[in-house]
Enzyme design. Structure first.
Site, PDB file in Angstrom:
ATOM      1  N   GLU A   1    -137.898  68.549 -62.650  1.00 53.93           N
ATOM      2  CA  GLU A   1    -137.098  67.356 -62.977  1.00 53.93           C
ATOM      3  C   GLU A   1    -137.721  66.491 -64.073  1.00 53.93           C
ATOM      4  OE1 GLU A   1    -136.158  65.153 -59.456  1.00 53.93           O
ATOM      5  OE2 GLU A   1    -134.928  66.750 -58.632  1.00 53.93           O
TER       6      GLU A   1
ATOM      7  N   GLU B   1    -133.654  72.528 -54.777  1.00 53.08           N
ATOM      8  CA  GLU B   1    -133.828  71.415 -53.822  1.00 53.08           C
ATOM      9  C   GLU B   1    -132.464  70.894 -53.400  1.00 53.08           C
ATOM     10  OE1 GLU B   1    -136.214  68.044 -55.048  1.00 53.08           O
ATOM     11  OE2 GLU B   1    -137.829  69.325 -55.777  1.00 53.08           O
TER      12      GLU B   1
HETATM   13  C1  FCB Z   1    -136.689  65.130 -55.986  1.00 54.03           C
HETATM   14  C2  FCB Z   1    -138.146  65.498 -56.162  1.00 54.03           C
HETATM   15  C3  FCB Z   1    -138.845  65.829 -54.867  1.00 54.03           C
HETATM   16  C4  FCB Z   1    -138.419  64.909 -53.746  1.00 54.03           C
HETATM   17  C5  FCB Z   1    -136.910  64.813 -53.654  1.00 54.03           C
HETATM   18  C6  FCB Z   1    -136.407  63.927 -52.536  1.00 54.03           C
HETATM   19  O1  FCB Z   1    -136.260  64.365 -57.065  1.00 54.03           O
HETATM   20  O2  FCB Z   1    -138.252  66.625 -57.001  1.00 54.03           O
HETATM   21  O3  FCB Z   1    -140.223  65.796 -55.096  1.00 54.03           O
HETATM   22  O4  FCB Z   1    -139.031  63.690 -53.859  1.00 54.03           O
HETATM   23  O5  FCB Z   1    -136.400  64.344 -54.862  1.00 54.03           O
END
Ligand code: FCB
Length: 457
Positions: free
Chosen positions: A168, A355
């Site tokens: 990210e 994620e």
């Molecule tokens: C993302 C991050 C991860 C975590 C989630 C909730 O943006 O990559 O490390 O904090 O959010």
């Protein structure tokens, strides 16, 4: 359930995601150097209740139990990141072999238990020594990062097939170098733009190094992806949404796929030019084997005269009266379907949801955590992934954020995202109901495909 176990096919990669700073602890042990997050979180006033991850869930000492638990839960893929300052305490030069040893143990134990390790090279914890030299705002970082990537691929490349270069980038450059709410806590447009260009260069360069060192790797990088919609049908709100969309969703992926920075949608980005050198445009592009899409919510955007750089503001979920998680992020499962379509428009070789997950107020009662809302959140989002897949989107994996509860950056330990509950005092782990559900889903899917394979054998 809005999907069946067959919707995903036998090769689909189910997994869990974590990041070094959020889980490892052992922040000064065995030669590890400080990272910008060690320094930031240990500085008063920077995080929720001044919390830090000096110990966190102490994965450094509990890796074997945690990986064994993963195996008991039948989770076949584990995404974790390498702490750069554990491998190179000063950021460049001398390698810390005790750091290498630790990740060797993690990798070897995963492989021994049949779990595939997926490595993220950079998940926000820059060595502090490099920040002293300008960090991401110094173009030298392309060389520093290249050295670090070489060291990692040399040490782990023969056993780890899946690699992600950066996690990210717009979050660590935006929150860390523009807003100052994440490490290293710098503020200002120039440091943000410099960091942006250098991170974009590192992302592609990292991919090239990995591929040149080994031809058998599956190389990706991850992006935060949000479904952005205008607050109203007005022209102003629509244009505002377009600008935020360019910043959040396009800024890093478009140069990677050869489209350059999205200057047309967000004219402010013209100011990146001061950091661009001749030949950079080609250097920003690299054909990744997969794109990691990370989605949690959607954003509603309105035009605003009070935000002069972007003339737009995000209308927070609590102001809209919608269902939210503990992060005040709206629960809107279709968003993941839309972002998969959106990132698919760049024609990647594959998409992986690297994620997705939710933070809720979890309570332990009688040794159990009945986190029904998280289970529902995951089920609804996985349904939307299935919907996208059925429409032909080549999404090849799904990873829950996160395996265990951990340190949620500036928010500290308050938001719990884990499938596994952690008591941060005793380090005891309890598999939550959502974890049991996820484990059952993976197991049933595997059994269905096994039965199919036997039937046709
Ligand atoms: C993302 C991050 C991860 C975590 C989630 C909730 O943006 O990559 O490390 O904090 O959010």
């Amino acid at each position: 359930m809005g999907f069946t176990t067959k919707d995903f096919g036998p090769d689909f990669k189910w997994g869990v995601s974590t990041a070094a700073y959020q889980i490892e602890g052992a922040s000064t042990l065995d030669g590890k150097g400080a990272s910008i997050w060690d320094v930031f979180a240990n500085t008063k006033g920077k995080t929720y209740q001044n919390q830090h991850a000096n110990t966190s869930c102490d994965f450094y000492h509990h890796y074997a139990q945690d990986i064994a638990l993963m195996s008991i839960m039948n989770i076949p893929n584990f995404r974790f990141s390498i702490s750069w300052s554990r491998i190179m305490p000063e950021g460049t030069g001398k390698v810390n072999y005790k750091g290498i040893d630790f990740y060797n143990k993690v990798i070897d134990f995963c492989l021994q238990l049949g779990i595939e390790p997926w490595i993220t090279l950079y998940h926000w914890d820059l060595p502090y020594e490099l920040e002293k030299k300008g960090g991401w705002a110094n173009r030298e970082i392309v060389n520093w990062f290249s050295d670090y990537v070489h060291a990692c691929i040399t040490a782990f490349g023969s056993r780890v097939k899946h690699w992600m270069v950066l996690n990210e980038p717009v979050v660590f450059t935006g929150a860390g170098y523009f807003l100052g709410i994440h490490a290293p806590g710098r503020k200002g447009l120039n440091s943000f733009l410099a960091a942006t260009h250098h991170a974009a260069l590192c992302k592609a360069e990292g991919g090239r190094i990995l591929r040149s060192m080994r031809s058998d790797l599956c190389i990706g990088t991850t992006f935060n992806a949000s479904y952005i919609q205008p607050y109203s049908m007005s022209k102003q709100d629509e244009l505002a949404a377009k600008r935020v969309d360019a910043l959040v969703n396009k800024l890093f992926v478009e140069p990677l796929v050869g489209l350059g920075y999205p200057v047309k949608d967000l004219p402010l980005l013209q100011r990146l030019e001061q950091f661009v050198k001749s030949g950079d445009e080609q250097r920003l592009a690299f054909d990744m084997d997969f794109i990691g899409v990370q989605n949690y919510t959607r954003e509603i955007v309105a035009a605003s005269l009070y935000k002069p750089l972007i003339w737009a503001t995000v209308v927070k979920a609590n102001k809209r009266g919608v269902e939210t998680t503990l992060m005040n992020w709206e629960v809107y499962p279709e968003c993941i379907y839309h972002v998969l379509h959106r990132f698919n428009s760049y024609k990647p070789k594959a998409l992986v949801v690297t994620e997705n997950g939710a933070a809720y107020e979890d309570v332990v009662i009688g040794g159990e955590v009945a986190d029904t809302k998280r289970k529902q959140y995951l089920e609804d989002h996985i349904s939307q992934v299935a919907r996208a897949k059925k429409e032909g989107i080549n999404v090849t994996g799904y990873f829950v954020w996160s395996f265990t509860d951990n340190f949620e950056w500036a928010e500290g330990y308050r938001p719990r995202f884990g499938l596994v509950h952690v008591n941060f005092e005793t380090q005891q782990r309890i598999v939550k109901q959502s974890g049991k559900w996820y484990s059952k889903l993976i197991t049933e899917t595997a059994l269905v495909h096994l039965a199919d394979a036997e039937r046709y054998a």
